[in-house]
Motif scaffolding. Sequence first.
Motif, PDB file in Angstrom:
ATOM      1  N   VAL A  91       0.803  -1.218   0.000  1.00  0.00           N
ATOM      2  CA  VAL A  91       0.000   0.000   0.000  1.00  0.00           C
ATOM      3  C   VAL A  91       0.838   1.270   0.000  1.00  0.00           C
ATOM      4  N   THR A  92       1.955   1.282   0.715  1.00  0.00           N
ATOM      5  CA  THR A  92       2.726   2.516   0.890  1.00  0.00           C
ATOM      6  C   THR A  92       3.110   3.182  -0.426  1.00  0.00           C
ATOM      7  N   PRO A  93       3.628   2.450  -1.432  1.00  0.00           N
ATOM      8  CA  PRO A  93       3.948   3.139  -2.699  1.00  0.00           C
ATOM      9  C   PRO A  93       2.723   3.775  -3.358  1.00  0.00           C
ATOM     10  N   LEU A  94       1.541   3.173  -3.176  1.00  0.00           N
ATOM     11  CA  LEU A  94       0.328   3.719  -3.776  1.00  0.00           C
ATOM     12  C   LEU A  94      -0.145   4.978  -3.057  1.00  0.00           C
ATOM     13  N   TYR A  95       0.328   5.175  -1.840  1.00  0.00           N
ATOM     14  CA  TYR A  95      -0.043   6.362  -1.074  1.00  0.00           C
ATOM     15  C   TYR A  95       0.776   7.595  -1.460  1.00  0.00           C
ATOM     16  N   ILE A  96       1.871   7.394  -2.156  1.00  0.00           N
ATOM     17  CA  ILE A  96       2.798   8.505  -2.418  1.00  0.00           C
ATOM     18  C   ILE A  96       2.136   9.661  -3.178  1.00  0.00           C
ATOM     19  N   PRO A  97       1.328   9.416  -4.250  1.00  0.00           N
ATOM     20  CA  PRO A  97       0.689  10.556  -4.924  1.00  0.00           C
ATOM     21  C   PRO A  97      -0.212  11.371  -4.004  1.00  0.00           C
ATOM     22  N   ILE A 115       2.075  13.498  -1.877  1.00  0.00           N
ATOM     23  CA  ILE A 115       2.706  14.596  -2.623  1.00  0.00           C
ATOM     24  C   ILE A 115       1.724  15.747  -2.852  1.00  0.00           C
ATOM     25  N   PHE A 116       0.543  15.423  -3.344  1.00  0.00           N
ATOM     26  CA  PHE A 116      -0.419  16.484  -3.646  1.00  0.00           C
ATOM     27  C   PHE A 116      -1.028  17.071  -2.375  1.00  0.00           C
ATOM     28  N   GLY A 117      -1.165  16.276  -1.322  1.00  0.00           N
ATOM     29  CA  GLY A 117      -1.674  16.812  -0.064  1.00  0.00           C
ATOM     30  C   GLY A 117      -0.726  17.826   0.539  1.00  0.00           C
ATOM     31  N   VAL A 118       0.547  17.475   0.599  1.00  0.00           N
ATOM     32  CA  VAL A 118       1.551  18.412   1.114  1.00  0.00           C
ATOM     33  C   VAL A 118       1.689  19.600   0.175  1.00  0.00           C
ATOM     34  N   GLY A 119       1.675  19.344  -1.127  1.00  0.00           N
ATOM     35  CA  GLY A 119       1.819  20.431  -2.093  1.00  0.00           C
ATOM     36  C   GLY A 119       0.711  21.454  -1.996  1.00  0.00           C
ATOM     37  N   ALA A 120      -0.519  21.013  -1.725  1.00  0.00           N
ATOM     38  CA  ALA A 120      -1.631  21.948  -1.592  1.00  0.00           C
ATOM     39  C   ALA A 120      -1.426  22.893  -0.421  1.00  0.00           C
ATOM     40  N   VAL A 121      -0.979  22.346   0.702  1.00  0.00           N
ATOM     41  CA  VAL A 121      -0.757  23.191   1.895  1.00  0.00           C
ATOM     42  C   VAL A 121       0.403  24.139   1.663  1.00  0.00           C
ATOM     43  N   GLU A 122       1.483  23.638   1.084  1.00  0.00           N
ATOM     44  CA  GLU A 122       2.645  24.493   0.834  1.00  0.00           C
ATOM     45  C   GLU A 122       2.293  25.625  -0.128  1.00  0.00           C
ATOM     46  N   ALA A 123       1.522  25.321  -1.162  1.00  0.00           N
ATOM     47  CA  ALA A 123       1.116  26.364  -2.100  1.00  0.00           C
ATOM     48  C   ALA A 123       0.279  27.420  -1.417  1.00  0.00           C
ATOM     49  N   SER A 124      -0.629  27.015  -0.548  1.00  0.00           N
ATOM     50  CA  SER A 124      -1.470  27.967   0.164  1.00  0.00           C
ATOM     51  C   SER A 124      -0.652  28.855   1.090  1.00  0.00           C
ATOM     52  N   VAL A 125       0.302  28.255   1.780  1.00  0.00           N
ATOM     53  CA  VAL A 125       1.147  29.028   2.698  1.00  0.00           C
ATOM     54  C   VAL A 125       1.997  30.051   1.938  1.00  0.00           C
ATOM     55  N   LEU A 126       2.439  29.692   0.742  1.00  0.00           N
ATOM     56  CA  LEU A 126       3.295  30.574  -0.063  1.00  0.00           C
ATOM     57  C   LEU A 126       2.489  31.510  -0.965  1.00  0.00           C
ATOM     58  N   ASP A 127       1.172  31.593  -0.730  1.00  0.00           N
ATOM     59  CA  ASP A 127       0.288  32.485  -1.478  1.00  0.00           C
ATOM     60  C   ASP A 127       0.142  32.112  -2.950  1.00  0.00           C
ATOM     61  N   PHE A 128       0.313  30.834  -3.248  1.00  0.00           N
ATOM     62  CA  PHE A 128       0.013  30.326  -4.577  1.00  0.00           C
ATOM     63  C   PHE A 128      -1.343  29.621  -4.534  1.00  0.00           C
ATOM     64  N   SER A 129      -1.867  29.302  -5.690  1.00  0.00           N
ATOM     65  CA  SER A 129      -3.144  28.611  -5.743  1.00  0.00           C
ATOM     66  C   SER A 129      -2.967  27.132  -5.394  1.00  0.00           C
ATOM     67  N   ALA A 130      -3.754  26.663  -4.437  1.00  0.00           N
ATOM     68  CA  ALA A 130      -3.728  25.249  -4.069  1.00  0.00           C
ATOM     69  C   ALA A 130      -4.687  24.429  -4.921  1.00  0.00           C
ATOM     70  N   MET A 131      -5.455  25.079  -5.785  1.00  0.00           N
ATOM     71  CA  MET A 131      -6.493  24.385  -6.547  1.00  0.00           C
ATOM     72  C   MET A 131      -5.962  23.251  -7.423  1.00  0.00           C
ATOM     73  N   PRO A 132      -4.832  23.418  -8.136  1.00  0.00           N
ATOM     74  CA  PRO A 132      -4.351  22.279  -8.952  1.00  0.00           C
ATOM     75  C   PRO A 132      -4.092  21.031  -8.118  1.00  0.00           C
ATOM     76  N   HIS A 133      -3.515  21.198  -6.950  1.00  0.00           N
ATOM     77  CA  HIS A 133      -3.238  20.052  -6.090  1.00  0.00           C
ATOM     78  C   HIS A 133      -4.544  19.427  -5.594  1.00  0.00           C
ATOM     79  N   LEU A 134      -5.498  20.265  -5.225  1.00  0.00           N
ATOM     80  CA  LEU A 134      -6.783  19.751  -4.746  1.00  0.00           C
ATOM     81  C   LEU A 134      -7.541  19.035  -5.858  1.00  0.00           C
ATOM     82  N   LEU A 135      -7.411  19.542  -7.084  1.00  0.00           N
ATOM     83  CA  LEU A 135      -8.064  18.876  -8.215  1.00  0.00           C
ATOM     84  C   LEU A 135      -7.451  17.499  -8.472  1.00  0.00           C
TER      85      LEU A 135
END
Length: 222
Positions: free
Chosen positions: A167-173, A176-196
Motif C-alpha cells: 500500500v505505501t507506494p500507492l499512497y505517495i501521490p 505529494i499532492f496533499g503536502v503540495g496543496a498546503v505548501e502552495a497555500s502558505v506561499l500564497d500560490f493557488s492550491a487548486m491544482p493540487h486539490l483537483l
Amino acid sequence: MFQTFLRVIGRDLMLARRQGGGGLLVIAFFVMVIMLFPLGIGPEPEILSRISSGTIWVAALLSVLLSLDRLFQADLEDGSLDQLALLPVPLSIVVLGKVVAHWLTTGLPLILATPVLAVLMQMPEDGFLTLIGAMALGTPTLSLIGAIGAALTVGVRRGGVLLTLIVTPLYIPVLIFGVGAVEASVLDFSAMPHLLFLTAILLGAIVMAPIAAGWALRLALD
C-alpha cells in the motif's frame, strides 16, 4: 443495493463501537507521532512551520496503515466474510460500505484532530483550511487504496508487513499532492491544482478500489 450498503456501514460502526479502542488507538498514534517531532528536532517555530504539513500528512498515512490489517481479517476469522459474500449484491458494494465505515472511524477523527496539531506544529494560519480540505479528499483515498491491500493480504500470515509494502507506494501521490496543496497555500500560490489532483485520485479510487478489493476477496474465499 443501497440498503445493503447502508446496513454494512451500520454493522461495522456498531462493531467498532462494541470493540472500542480502535479509533482511539489511531488518534493516539497520530498525536504521538506528531508530538515526537518537536521533541526530536527542537521547538524552533521556523523549523516546525516548514515541516508541519509534511509531518501531519505522514503521521496520518501511518495512522491509517495501522488500522488496515483488521479491515477484513476479523470478518474472515469469525465467518462473517463468507456470509457477506453471499449477499445478493456485488461484493464491491460490501467493500465500499466497509471502507466508508473505516473512514468514519479513522479518517474523520484524524481530520477533526488536525487543526489542534497544526497549531502545535506552528503551521501558518493560511494553510489551515487547505490542510483540512486536502485531508478531507485524501483520507478517503487512503482507506480505499488500503482496502485493496487488506483484501490481497487477508488470511496471510503476518500480512500486516506485506500490506504495508503493497500500500505505501500507492499512497505517495496522495502524500505529494496533499503536502503540495498546503505548501502552495502558505506561499500564497493557488492550491487548486493540487486539490483537483486529489479529487481525481479520489474519484478514480471510488470506482476502481472496491472492484479490485472485491476480486481479491473472492480469490481469498475460493
